[in-house]
Write an enzyme that holds these catalytic residues in place. Structure first.
Site, PDB file in Angstrom:
ATOM      1  N   GLU A  14       0.709  -1.498   0.329  1.00  0.00           N
ATOM      2  CA  GLU A  14       0.448   0.039   0.109  1.00  0.00           C
ATOM      3  C   GLU A  14       1.174   1.440   0.164  1.00  0.00           C
ATOM      4  O   GLU A  14       1.289   1.201   1.157  1.00  0.00           O
ATOM      5  CB  GLU A  14      -1.121   0.106   1.092  1.00  0.00           C
ATOM      6  CG  GLU A  14      -1.600   1.382   1.172  1.00  0.00           C
ATOM      7  CD  GLU A  14      -2.994   1.124   2.635  1.00  0.00           C
ATOM      8  OE1 GLU A  14      -3.703   0.228   2.836  1.00  0.00           O
ATOM      9  OE2 GLU A  14      -3.152   2.198   2.983  1.00  0.00           O
TER      10      GLU A  14
ATOM     11  N   LYS B 106      -7.192  -0.670  11.706  1.00  0.00           N
ATOM     12  CA  LYS B 106      -6.586  -1.681  10.611  1.00  0.00           C
ATOM     13  C   LYS B 106      -5.307  -0.048   9.927  1.00  0.00           C
ATOM     14  O   LYS B 106      -4.424  -0.394  10.109  1.00  0.00           O
ATOM     15  CB  LYS B 106      -7.427  -1.528   8.880  1.00  0.00           C
ATOM     16  CG  LYS B 106      -7.143  -1.926   7.986  1.00  0.00           C
ATOM     17  CD  LYS B 106      -6.428  -0.817   7.101  1.00  0.00           C
ATOM     18  CE  LYS B 106      -6.222  -1.247   5.751  1.00  0.00           C
ATOM     19  NZ  LYS B 106      -5.391  -0.552   4.788  1.00  0.00           N
TER      20      LYS B 106
ATOM     21  N   ASP C  51       4.424 -14.046  11.259  1.00  0.00           N
ATOM     22  CA  ASP C  51       3.072 -15.021  10.910  1.00  0.00           C
ATOM     23  C   ASP C  51       2.085 -13.683  10.503  1.00  0.00           C
ATOM     24  O   ASP C  51       1.591 -13.294  12.664  1.00  0.00           O
ATOM     25  CB  ASP C  51       2.494 -16.580  11.629  1.00  0.00           C
ATOM     26  CG  ASP C  51       0.959 -17.087  11.260  1.00  0.00           C
ATOM     27  OD1 ASP C  51       0.557 -15.719  10.592  1.00  0.00           O
ATOM     28  OD2 ASP C  51       1.034 -18.129  11.330  1.00  0.00           O
TER      29      ASP C  51
ATOM     30  N   HIS D 235      -2.245  11.080   0.890  1.00  0.00           N
ATOM     31  CA  HIS D 235      -2.515   9.585  -0.141  1.00  0.00           C
ATOM     32  C   HIS D 235      -2.534   9.536  -1.378  1.00  0.00           C
ATOM     33  O   HIS D 235      -2.046   8.815  -2.580  1.00  0.00           O
ATOM     34  CB  HIS D 235      -3.553   8.605   0.669  1.00  0.00           C
ATOM     35  CG  HIS D 235      -3.585   7.358   0.156  1.00  0.00           C
ATOM     36  ND1 HIS D 235      -3.387   6.355   0.198  1.00  0.00           N
ATOM     37  CD2 HIS D 235      -5.186   7.114  -0.679  1.00  0.00           C
ATOM     38  CE1 HIS D 235      -3.554   5.045   0.256  1.00  0.00           C
ATOM     39  NE2 HIS D 235      -4.729   5.494  -0.571  1.00  0.00           N
TER      40      HIS D 235
HETATM   41  C1  MEV Z   1      -5.652   3.124   5.050  1.00  0.00           C
HETATM   42  O1  MEV Z   1      -5.003   2.152   4.940  1.00  0.00           O
HETATM   43  C2  MEV Z   1      -5.846   3.263   6.940  1.00  0.00           C
HETATM   44  C3  MEV Z   1      -6.101   4.354   7.735  1.00  0.00           C
HETATM   45  O2  MEV Z   1      -7.998   4.259   6.971  1.00  0.00           O
HETATM   46  C4  MEV Z   1      -6.340   4.999   8.860  1.00  0.00           C
HETATM   47  C5  MEV Z   1      -7.259   5.186  10.000  1.00  0.00           C
HETATM   48  O3  MEV Z   1      -8.555   5.718   8.742  1.00  0.00           O
HETATM   49  O4  MEV Z   1      -7.040   5.952  10.525  1.00  0.00           O
HETATM   50  C6  MEV Z   1      -5.872   6.055   6.816  1.00  0.00           C
END
Ligand code: MEV
Length: 438
Positions: free
Chosen positions: A89, A279, A295, A392
């Protein structure tokens, strides 16, 4: 080109690598030549290295690359690290590096391992009297440990081994269900093989002794480690006076701190947000876990279970503002290894571990938790200030250009253009068209 209709195949695993590839090409690909070339393009020209990768798993046909990036400038307990990250990513490595640099000037990250206990269970059923089972368990417990001596000898010599075995009555949850719940110290090994071997030996001894000593049967269902390790915990933290948060993109530190804390509080109470928040943490954690040959599925499963430990899925990070000090921390379970498994097999894993100066499992727990905290800091900082898309999309620009097979010259012009323009997918497409028109 005629494709054969996909049908089930028996004996696939017995075919040679090239026979497997030919079967795939015949069955699924209209342009066999292109597909064959692609598969071969990803082979390593060093035959020995390729064979090593072929043998990691079964039915290997080629390699699947992930980029290995590095994030420098991480100060952890006053020691500087460059952290290896394997991830597909865009913007994750950049975000980690930015957070590392930000905190480098503000005291760095502090991390401590709270506990290192691993868990494994023998699940069994028994329909007899509980008191009889309990007194049988107590009498057989020393033999359970004794019979694993061949397995535990080396681990014990290094200071680890079996910590305890308990009998757990789970019949309120499921009829006739009991467990031998065992705890282990596996030092620098993740310990899965060690734990599973001990558990299978416990099961064998337990079953055999039960047959000789108990009136009712013990039926072993399964013996397996648990990837939920709430007592294998690490904590990482950053803190500084609120005024020190001031930087190029934080012009009002008090407002920033309050908004940041609010965002973390939202993730603490709102599961929909908590999942995305966590995430983002796992973006950092998985990338280091993968780069160091651990792992990541086990880590993911254990971490998310921990995020729900109070009955509701919640944030893994927390934030406080007290006496004008901003504090941000993470506490997570991480069962990691720096010996055994892929760590001594995969050349890039060895490379990553050497880069981290051959960490112990405890050191790696600290490094990985810091990577998670840094990632979360970067994400929440962006979300509560500029929004996530600005950074991003800038990072994603190269992916879009590659999709359109832009040449180096085209890339250079377009990257220059987007230094002062907002990156969106359609704006990039338009820029490519304009550059190609000239
Ligand atoms: C994207 O891979 C992860 C985010 O969505 C985490 C978050 O929202 O805190 C940017």
């Amino acid at each position: 080109m005629n494709l054969t209709m996909p049908t089930a195949i028996s004996g696939f695993s017995k075919l040679s690598k090239s026979e497997k590839i030919e079967w795939l090409l015949d069955t699924y690909f209209s342009n066999k030549e292109d597909a064959r070339n692609l598969v071969q393009q990803y082979w390593n020209s060093d035959e020995k290295l390729q064979k090593l990768h072929d043998e990691f798993i079964e039915n290997t046909i080629t390699n699947y690359y992930l980029p290995l990036g590095v994030a420098p400038n991480f100060s952890i307990n006053n020691k500087l690290y460059t952290i290896p990250m394997a991830i597909e990513e865009s913007s994750v490595v950049a975000a980690a590096s930015k957070a590392a640099k930000f905190w480098l000037d503000r005291g760095g990250f502090k991390a401590e391992v709270i506990s290192t206990e691993k868990i494994g269970q023998v699940h069994f059923t028994y329909s007899g009297n509980f008191e009889a089972l309990l007194s049988f368990f107590e009498s057989v417990k020393p033999k359970l440990i004794e019979d694993t001596k061949a397995i535990t000898k080396n681990m014990e010599r290094r200071g680890g081994g079996i910590l305890d075995i308990e009998l757990k009555n789970k019949t309120e949850d499921l009829e006739h269900y009991y467990q031998l719940h065992a705890t282990f110290e596996t030092l620098d090994a993740m310990g899965a093989n060690f734990i599973n071997s001990c558990l299978e030996q416990f099961a064998k001894t337990f079953k055999a002794e039960a047959q000789a000593q108990l009136e009712d049967d013990v039926n072993i269902v399964m013996s397996i480690l648990s990837n939920y390790v709430p007592n294998c915990l690490v904590r990482a933290e950053v803190s500084c006076p609120i005024t020190d948060l001031k930087s190029k993109d934080i012009t009002n530190p008090s407002l920033f701190a309050e908004k940041f804390k609010q965002a973390v509080s939202i993730a603490e109470v709102e599961p929909y947000r908590a999942v995305t928040h966590n995430k983002g943490i796992m973006n950092g954690i998985d990338a280091v876990v993968l780069a160091t040959g651990n792992d990541f599925r086990a880590i993911e499963a254990g971490v998310h279970a921990y995020a729900s430990k109070d009955g509701k899925y919640s944030s893994l990070t927390h934030c406080s503002i007290e006496n004008d000090t901003f504090k941000f921390w993470i506490e997570i379970p991480l069962a990691l290894g720096t010996v055994g498994g892929l760590t001594s097999l995969h050349p890039l894993v060895k490379f990553a571990l050497e880069m981290l100066e051959k960490p112990s499992a405890k050191d790696l727990m600290k490094i990985v938790s810091v990577a998670g905290l840094a990632q979360n800091f970067a994400a929440v900082k962006s979300l509560t200030t500029t929004g996530i898309q600005e950074g991003h999309m800038k990072m994603h620009l190269m992916n879009i250009l590659n999709q359109f097979e832009a040449t180096s010259e085209e890339k250079e012009k377009i990257v220059e253009h987007f230094k002062t323009n907002v990156v969106t997918h359609s704006a990039v497409v338009e820029a490519i068209e304009n550059v190609r028109k000239i």
